[in-house]
Scaffold this active site. Sequence first.
Site, mmCIF file in Angstrom:
data_model
loop_
_atom_site.group_PDB
_atom_site.id
_atom_site.type_symbol
_atom_site.label_atom_id
_atom_site.label_comp_id
_atom_site.label_asym_id
_atom_site.label_seq_id
_atom_site.Cartn_x
_atom_site.Cartn_y
_atom_site.Cartn_z
ATOM 1 N N HIS A 141 29.738 56.013 18.135
ATOM 2 C CA HIS A 141 28.753 56.658 19.003
ATOM 3 C C HIS A 141 29.322 56.934 20.387
ATOM 4 O O HIS A 141 30.407 56.469 20.738
ATOM 5 C CB HIS A 141 27.487 55.796 19.112
ATOM 6 N N CYS A 171 30.492 48.217 17.450
ATOM 7 C CA CYS A 171 30.652 49.657 17.237
ATOM 8 C C CYS A 171 31.915 50.195 17.901
ATOM 9 O O CYS A 171 32.535 49.542 18.726
ATOM 10 C CB CYS A 171 29.441 50.404 17.799
#
Length: 190
Positions: free
Chosen positions: A150, A166
């Site tokens: 992301h 992440c």
Amino acid sequence: MMTRKQTPVTRRAFTVGAASAALATPSILRAQEDQTGVRRNISSFRTHAWQDSFDTLGKGIIIADTNTRVMQHWTADGEMRIYPTSVPLTDELTRRGYTTVTFKDPEPDWTPTPSMRERDPSLPAYMPPGPDNPLGARALHLSWQYYRIHGTHDTRKIGRRSSSGCIGLFNEQIIEVFDRTPVGTQVRLI
């Protein structure tokens, strides 16, 4: 036969020589510019060949290297680009292995994972899409629960160990990757 007397190198002479070399550095950096004049800092990135990890390109491949903090992205036609990333804070938060892109979120909202809330109870229970959202402008959901590739609005995180699992990219770069990545793209985190 005459011999020349060797002059010992003093600390001052060494320092002056090192300073001269440092002044020459911009010419070295200019040598790394491409034809459009864009500087490329390729010296710190370790690239990987996709063939070492996958049998075919399929819909595309993403390899994220958590050690060098770089992500390589190949499209189905073989075009490859390199992106600097943020990576998980610790090895305990890092999942490595093979996965795929299962969902593309053009306006990601954020709900901290139970373990994130456990580590930091002050985190909000939910955050809608927007400029303060930790998932940034776009998100690629992976087949592993809670794991994403992301964007981030906090550009200080890129190039650092700063996530809870992440892989983060600059917002303008996740938009580029998002547009070039179909669902089903193969992913490997190493």
